[in-house]
Design a protein around this motif. Structure first.
Motif, PDB file in Angstrom:
ATOM      1  N   THR A 174      19.414 -49.010   5.044  1.00  0.00           N
ATOM      2  CA  THR A 174      18.253 -48.488   5.763  1.00  0.00           C
ATOM      3  C   THR A 174      18.734 -47.577   6.893  1.00  0.00           C
ATOM      4  O   THR A 174      19.661 -47.920   7.613  1.00  0.00           O
ATOM      5  CB  THR A 174      17.443 -49.656   6.349  1.00  0.00           C
ATOM      6  N   CYS A 190      19.881 -40.904   1.465  1.00  0.00           N
ATOM      7  CA  CYS A 190      20.333 -41.084   0.081  1.00  0.00           C
ATOM      8  C   CYS A 190      20.847 -39.734  -0.424  1.00  0.00           C
ATOM      9  O   CYS A 190      20.091 -38.781  -0.527  1.00  0.00           O
ATOM     10  CB  CYS A 190      19.176 -41.582  -0.786  1.00  0.00           C
ATOM     11  N   ASP A 198      16.997 -43.892  -3.754  1.00  0.00           N
ATOM     12  CA  ASP A 198      15.763 -43.876  -2.969  1.00  0.00           C
ATOM     13  C   ASP A 198      15.204 -42.471  -3.123  1.00  0.00           C
ATOM     14  O   ASP A 198      15.689 -41.518  -2.506  1.00  0.00           O
ATOM     15  CB  ASP A 198      16.050 -44.205  -1.502  1.00  0.00           C
ATOM     16  N   SER A 256      14.014 -40.481   0.150  1.00  0.00           N
ATOM     17  CA  SER A 256      15.139 -40.108   1.006  1.00  0.00           C
ATOM     18  C   SER A 256      15.975 -39.008   0.350  1.00  0.00           C
ATOM     19  O   SER A 256      16.372 -38.040   1.005  1.00  0.00           O
ATOM     20  CB  SER A 256      16.012 -41.336   1.281  1.00  0.00           C
ATOM     21  N   SER A 272      16.520 -43.400   4.838  1.00  0.00           N
ATOM     22  CA  SER A 272      15.966 -44.332   3.853  1.00  0.00           C
ATOM     23  C   SER A 272      15.291 -45.517   4.531  1.00  0.00           C
ATOM     24  O   SER A 272      15.731 -45.975   5.590  1.00  0.00           O
ATOM     25  CB  SER A 272      17.092 -44.828   2.947  1.00  0.00           C
TER      26      SER A 272
END
Length: 193
Positions: free
Chosen positions: A41, A45, A81, A84, A91
């Motif tokens: 997180t 990505c 993701d 992202s 993300s």
């Protein structure tokens, strides 16, 4: 080169051998340990990921530390993701290995180049995206309208092999139910059989 991936493309596409070689040659191979992250997180990505062996999971964690699993990616599966990757923004999810895994990664620039240079590969990638959209829509409808028992039965039908590979806590996190509820459902089913 990556023989497993090349066989996968030969089986699932009508790409010419030289195009299969080109797609394969641009992939970077990584070996992941169990629980190793490829995306956390807050990170952007930057890769499309294909799983050669093992299994990955995409998940978020709430403030109370509970996990919400959005996707499992086993052998021959793709993951990233999407938001992202497309928008190059941080993300909101994590992607990590559930078990030791071997993956192939393509940078956004390389994958975009492959899509523009090889129309058949773009068509194949579009089919994968469409299939994921259809599956996610069905999963959302199931999550909104099905009972926990129906969600579990659907999971068992869709992914029978996952039951032996995943801890119950991950199955519960995927189904959006507590481990206690999942244990009760499984116990009830055992009594019925």
């Amino acid at each position: 080169m990556h023989p497993h991936f090349e066989t996968y493309l030969q089986t699932h596409t009508t790409l010419l051998p030289e195009n299969i070689q080109r797609v394969s040659s641009m992939a970077i191979r990584h070996t992941l340990r169990r629980n190793e992250f490829i995306l956390s997180t807050g990170e952007i990505c930057r890769h499309k990921v294909f799983v050669i062996s093992g299994m990955l999971r995409m998940f978020s964690t709430s403030a109370d530390s509970s996990e919400h699993i959005l996707q499992f990616a086993p052998e021959n599966g793709w993951t990233l993701d999407v938001e992202s990757y497309d928008k190059q923004i941080p993300s909101l999810v994590n992607i990590s290995a559930i078990e030791p895994s071997v993956i192939l990664c393509w940078t956004k620039a390389d994958f975009t180049s492959l899509l523009s240079d090889i129309p058949q590969f773009k068509s194949f990638a579009d089919q994968i995206v469409a299939r994921n959209i259809y599956y996610n829509r069905q999963r959302m409808l199931t999550m909104l309208s099905a009972t926990p028992e129906e969600r579990y039965e659907s999971f068992v039908r869709e992914f029978p092999g996952y039951l032996l590979r995943l801890p119950l806590r991950m199955i519960a996190a995927y189904l959006g139910i507590s481990i206690k509820t999942l244990t009760r459902i499984r116990h009830t089913q055992l009594l019925r059989s």
